[in-house]
Design an enzyme around this catalytic site. Structure first.
Site, PDB file in Angstrom:
ATOM      1  N   GLY A 254     117.194  75.738  34.008  1.00 17.02           N
ATOM      2  CA  GLY A 254     117.753  76.885  33.314  1.00 17.02           C
ATOM      3  C   GLY A 254     119.183  76.655  32.894  1.00 17.02           C
ATOM      4  O   GLY A 254     119.790  75.618  33.211  1.00 17.02           O
TER       5      GLY A 254
ATOM      6  N   THR B  72     122.036  78.064  33.788  1.00 21.33           N
ATOM      7  CA  THR B  72     123.032  77.973  34.857  1.00 21.33           C
ATOM      8  C   THR B  72     122.924  76.628  35.573  1.00 21.33           C
ATOM      9  O   THR B  72     123.932  75.978  35.868  1.00 21.33           O
ATOM     10  CB  THR B  72     122.862  79.127  35.856  1.00 21.33           C
ATOM     11  OG1 THR B  72     122.872  80.363  35.151  1.00 21.33           O
ATOM     12  CG2 THR B  72     123.994  79.129  36.865  1.00 21.33           C
TER      13      THR B  72
ATOM     14  N   ASP C 287     120.674  75.582  42.268  1.00 22.89           N
ATOM     15  CA  ASP C 287     119.863  76.222  41.237  1.00 22.89           C
ATOM     16  C   ASP C 287     120.463  77.574  40.877  1.00 22.89           C
ATOM     17  O   ASP C 287     121.350  78.077  41.562  1.00 22.89           O
ATOM     18  CB  ASP C 287     118.430  76.407  41.754  1.00 22.89           C
ATOM     19  CG  ASP C 287     117.397  76.423  40.647  1.00 22.89           C
ATOM     20  OD1 ASP C 287     117.787  76.587  39.477  1.00 22.89           O
ATOM     21  OD2 ASP C 287     116.200  76.281  40.958  1.00 22.89           O
TER      22      ASP C 287
ATOM     23  N   ALA D 134     119.682  81.804  39.558  1.00 25.11           N
ATOM     24  CA  ALA D 134     118.816  82.909  39.970  1.00 25.11           C
ATOM     25  C   ALA D 134     118.840  83.976  38.889  1.00 25.11           C
ATOM     26  O   ALA D 134     119.831  84.143  38.176  1.00 25.11           O
ATOM     27  CB  ALA D 134     119.270  83.495  41.305  1.00 25.11           C
TER      28      ALA D 134
ATOM     29  N   GLU E 154     110.702  74.634  41.905  1.00 26.26           N
ATOM     30  CA  GLU E 154     111.979  74.982  42.527  1.00 26.26           C
ATOM     31  C   GLU E 154     111.782  75.363  43.990  1.00 26.26           C
ATOM     32  O   GLU E 154     112.602  75.017  44.851  1.00 26.26           O
ATOM     33  CB  GLU E 154     112.630  76.128  41.756  1.00 26.26           C
ATOM     34  CG  GLU E 154     113.166  75.712  40.398  1.00 26.26           C
ATOM     35  CD  GLU E 154     113.575  76.876  39.522  1.00 26.26           C
ATOM     36  OE1 GLU E 154     114.248  76.626  38.496  1.00 26.26           O
ATOM     37  OE2 GLU E 154     113.230  78.023  39.841  1.00 26.26           O
TER      38      GLU E 154
ATOM     39  N   LYS F 272     124.128  88.939  37.943  1.00 28.36           N
ATOM     40  CA  LYS F 272     122.867  88.717  38.649  1.00 28.36           C
ATOM     41  C   LYS F 272     122.859  89.348  40.041  1.00 28.36           C
ATOM     42  O   LYS F 272     121.819  89.370  40.701  1.00 28.36           O
ATOM     43  CB  LYS F 272     122.581  87.215  38.762  1.00 28.36           C
ATOM     44  CG  LYS F 272     122.500  86.484  37.421  1.00 28.36           C
ATOM     45  CD  LYS F 272     121.444  87.081  36.527  1.00 28.36           C
ATOM     46  CE  LYS F 272     121.084  86.174  35.356  1.00 28.36           C
ATOM     47  NZ  LYS F 272     122.222  85.798  34.529  1.00 28.36           N
TER      48      LYS F 272
END
Length: 223
Positions: A30, A32, A81, A83, A103, A121
Site C-alpha cells: 500500500g 504507506t 506495514d 493500516a 500480510e 487512521k
C-alpha cells in the site's frame, strides 16, 4: 491544511529506525508501506526483506533491497506495514491493498510487528471501516450468502484478484463489540481464506499528525 502523505512519510522514517544490519524485514503493501520501503532503502543497511505483494517486492528490488521468497522463510525479525484503521488497543483493520492474507502470515512470522499511519487512521471503534474478506472464487455465491449475516452491505471488488488469485469482498456495517468473535465467525465459513482484522499481531504503531510522530506500544503509554 494537513498533509497526510507527509505525515505517512514521517511515520515511516521513524519506524525504519528500528531496523538494523543483518535483519530480515517484512514489507507491507500500500501507499504507506511504500514510504517505509523507500525510507528503508535510503538507510542502505545490510538487510534482506520479504514482501507481502508483487508490487512491494518490485519496488524494494528497484531501490536496491534484496528480496527473498517468503515460501522458504520460517521467521523474520521485524514487519512494517500500514493500516486502514487502528484503535487505542492496537487492533487494526487492514486490506485496502488486498494483501491482508499475506500480510497476516508475515506478521505472524515476525518477532515484532509495526504499523505506520497518519492520524486520520486512528479510531475509537473499528466498525466504521470496511472490512475486507478474501474468498476462494469457487465458493463465491455460498460465501457471500453466509457473509450477509455478518454485514449490513457487501461489495465485491470488480475485476479484481489478489496475488493469490482470490476474490475480495468488502463488508460494510459490522458489529465491532467483539471483533475476536467476528474473526472466528469469518474463518468458520468454508471458502473464506483471510480477512482484514488484525487483533493481536501488532506490537507497536508509529502515527504521525501535523508533523509530529507518536509511538504506541502494546500495553504501554504513548511516547
Amino acid at each position: 491544511m494537513t498533509d497526510r502523505d507527509a505525515d505517512k512519510r514521517l511515520a515511516a522514517v521513524a519506524a525504519v529506525k528500528e531496523v538494523c544490519d543483518d535483519m530480515l524485514v517484512g514489507l507491507g503493501t500500500g501507499s504507506t508501506a511504500a514510504h517505509a520501503i523507500a525510507a528503508l532503502a535510503d538507510r542502505r543497511l545490510a538487510i534482506e526483506a520479504v514482501a507481502t505483494s508483487r508490487a512491494s517486492a518490485d519496488l524494494a528490488r528497484s531501490l536496491g533491497i534484496k528480496v527473498r521468497d517468503f515460501a522458504e522463510v520460517t521467521r523474520i525479525d521485524l514487519a512494517i506495514d500500514g493500516a486502514d484503521a487502528i484503535d487505542a488497543d492496537l487492533r487494526a483493520v487492514k486490506g485496502a491493498g488486498g494483501a491482508m492474507l499475506r500480510e497476516k502470515i508475515v506478521a505472524a512470522s515476525a518477532d515484532r510487528m509495526i504499523v505506520i499511519s497518519d492520524d486520520s487512521k486512528q479510531v475509537e471503534r473499528l466498525g466504521g471501516t470496511k472490512l475486507p474478506v478474501e474468498i476462494l472464487p469457487f465458493g463465491r455465491a455460498f460465501v457471500t450468502a453466509r457473509l450477509s449475516a455478518l454485514f449490513q452491505r457487501l461489495v465485491e471488488r470488480a475485476d479484481y484478484r489478489t496475488d493469490n488469485g482470490n476474490i475480495v469482498i468488502d463488508g460494510h456495517g459490522w458489529d465491532d463489540a467483539d471483533p475476536a468473535a467476528l474473526a472466528d465467525a469469518l474463518m468458520a465459513i468454508p471458502g473464506v481464506v483471510g480477512h482484514g482484522l488484525f487483533l493481536n499481531e501488532i506490537d507497536a504503531a508509529y502515527i504521525a499528525g501535523n508533523g509530529i510522530v507518536t509511538r504506541l506500544e502494546r500495553g504501554r503509554q504513548a511516547r
